[in-house]
Design a protein around this motif. Structure first.
Motif, PDB file in Angstrom:
ATOM      1  N   UNK A  79      35.901  36.888  23.582  1.00 55.50           N
ATOM      2  CA  UNK A  79      36.715  38.011  24.045  1.00 55.50           C
ATOM      3  C   UNK A  79      36.547  38.229  25.543  1.00 55.50           C
ATOM      4  N   UNK A  80      35.316  38.124  26.042  1.00 55.44           N
ATOM      5  CA  UNK A  80      35.066  38.289  27.474  1.00 55.44           C
ATOM      6  C   UNK A  80      35.760  37.192  28.274  1.00 55.44           C
ATOM      7  N   UNK A  81      35.737  35.968  27.756  1.00 54.38           N
ATOM      8  CA  UNK A  81      36.393  34.850  28.448  1.00 54.38           C
ATOM      9  C   UNK A  81      37.907  35.038  28.473  1.00 54.38           C
ATOM     10  N   UNK A  82      38.472  35.516  27.378  1.00 58.41           N
ATOM     11  CA  UNK A  82      39.914  35.766  27.323  1.00 58.41           C
ATOM     12  C   UNK A  82      40.298  36.869  28.306  1.00 58.41           C
ATOM     13  N   UNK A  83      39.497  37.937  28.358  1.00 56.15           N
ATOM     14  CA  UNK A  83      39.752  39.028  29.301  1.00 56.15           C
ATOM     15  C   UNK A  83      39.640  38.525  30.737  1.00 56.15           C
ATOM     16  N   UNK A  84      38.655  37.681  30.996  1.00 57.52           N
ATOM     17  CA  UNK A  84      38.486  37.125  32.339  1.00 57.52           C
ATOM     18  C   UNK A  84      39.671  36.271  32.756  1.00 57.52           C
ATOM     19  N   UNK A  85      40.182  35.492  31.836  1.00 57.07           N
ATOM     20  CA  UNK A  85      41.352  34.661  32.125  1.00 57.07           C
ATOM     21  C   UNK A  85      42.567  35.540  32.420  1.00 57.07           C
ATOM     22  N   UNK A  86      42.727  36.609  31.657  1.00 58.90           N
ATOM     23  CA  UNK A  86      43.842  37.536  31.903  1.00 58.90           C
ATOM     24  C   UNK A  86      43.736  38.164  33.283  1.00 58.90           C
ATOM     25  N   UNK A  87      42.531  38.562  33.663  1.00 58.81           N
ATOM     26  CA  UNK A  87      42.325  39.155  34.986  1.00 58.81           C
ATOM     27  C   UNK A  87      42.631  38.153  36.094  1.00 58.81           C
ATOM     28  N   UNK A  88      42.191  36.913  35.911  1.00 53.90           N
ATOM     29  CA  UNK A  88      42.453  35.883  36.910  1.00 53.90           C
ATOM     30  C   UNK A  88      43.949  35.640  37.049  1.00 53.90           C
ATOM     31  N   UNK A  89      44.647  35.542  35.928  1.00 51.28           N
ATOM     32  CA  UNK A  89      46.096  35.315  35.977  1.00 51.28           C
ATOM     33  C   UNK A  89      46.807  36.485  36.645  1.00 51.28           C
ATOM     34  N   UNK A  90      46.395  37.714  36.309  1.00 47.46           N
ATOM     35  CA  UNK A  90      47.028  38.888  36.917  1.00 47.46           C
ATOM     36  C   UNK A  90      46.789  38.895  38.423  1.00 47.46           C
ATOM     37  N   UNK A  91      45.583  38.577  38.838  1.00 47.94           N
ATOM     38  CA  UNK A  91      45.260  38.549  40.274  1.00 47.94           C
ATOM     39  C   UNK A  91      46.090  37.489  40.988  1.00 47.94           C
ATOM     40  N   UNK A  92      46.212  36.331  40.388  1.00 48.25           N
ATOM     41  CA  UNK A  92      47.015  35.268  41.011  1.00 48.25           C
ATOM     42  C   UNK A  92      48.488  35.630  41.063  1.00 48.25           C
ATOM     43  N   UNK A  93      48.963  36.330  40.012  1.00 42.49           N
ATOM     44  CA  UNK A  93      50.369  36.749  39.992  1.00 42.49           C
ATOM     45  C   UNK A  93      50.637  37.769  41.101  1.00 42.49           C
ATOM     46  N   UNK A  94      49.695  38.697  41.308  1.00 45.20           N
ATOM     47  CA  UNK A  94      49.865  39.692  42.386  1.00 45.20           C
ATOM     48  C   UNK A  94      49.888  38.994  43.744  1.00 45.20           C
ATOM     49  N   UNK A  95      49.053  38.008  43.941  1.00 43.68           N
ATOM     50  CA  UNK A  95      49.017  37.294  45.236  1.00 43.68           C
ATOM     51  C   UNK A  95      50.295  36.501  45.482  1.00 43.68           C
ATOM     52  N   UNK A  96      50.848  35.920  44.427  1.00 41.26           N
ATOM     53  CA  UNK A  96      52.052  35.101  44.628  1.00 41.26           C
ATOM     54  C   UNK A  96      53.273  35.979  44.897  1.00 41.26           C
ATOM     55  N   UNK A  97      53.241  37.254  44.459  1.00 40.50           N
ATOM     56  CA  UNK A  97      54.343  38.181  44.748  1.00 40.50           C
ATOM     57  C   UNK A  97      54.273  38.719  46.167  1.00 40.50           C
TER      58      UNK A  97
END
Length: 98
Positions: A79-97
């Motif tokens: 669960x922690x790894x899945x949450x971490x992956x979600x956070x990483x994807x969200x952070x990368x999505x914010x940077x690409x916008x």
């Protein structure tokens, strides 16, 4: 397999609790008539090979609890790894916008 103690010194084990049913080979034994001897055991994999630890009856509850602790810890880590992956994807999505 060396068990890994947790902070509260409870065992954590990875493997499977199983029961072996065997015949001892004595012609006069009850197992010769189809009622085999039963032995609780822990099976686990070590370097690609299945290993077995035969348990005493008084160890079964402790081993079952240790296996449950492993499952809980693994689920928490997943669960922690899945949450971490979600956070990483969200952070990368914010940077690409930006």
């Amino acid at each position: 397999m060396q068990p890994i103690p947790t902070r509260d010194n409870s065992l954590v084990l990875k493997g499977t609790l199983t029961v072996f049913k065997r015949r001892c080979g004595k012609a006069s034994c009850r197992c010769a008539n189809g009622d085999p001897h039963e032995s609780p055991a822990l099976t686990y994999t070590d370097s690609g090979r299945t290993k077995t630890v035969t348990l005493r009856p008084d160890e079964v509850d402790e081993v079952a609890a240790a296996l449950a602790r492993y499952d809980t810890a693994r689920n928490d880590l997943d669960e922690a790894a899945t949450a971490g992956l979600s956070k990483l994807r969200a952070r990368r999505a914010r940077r690409s916008r930006s």
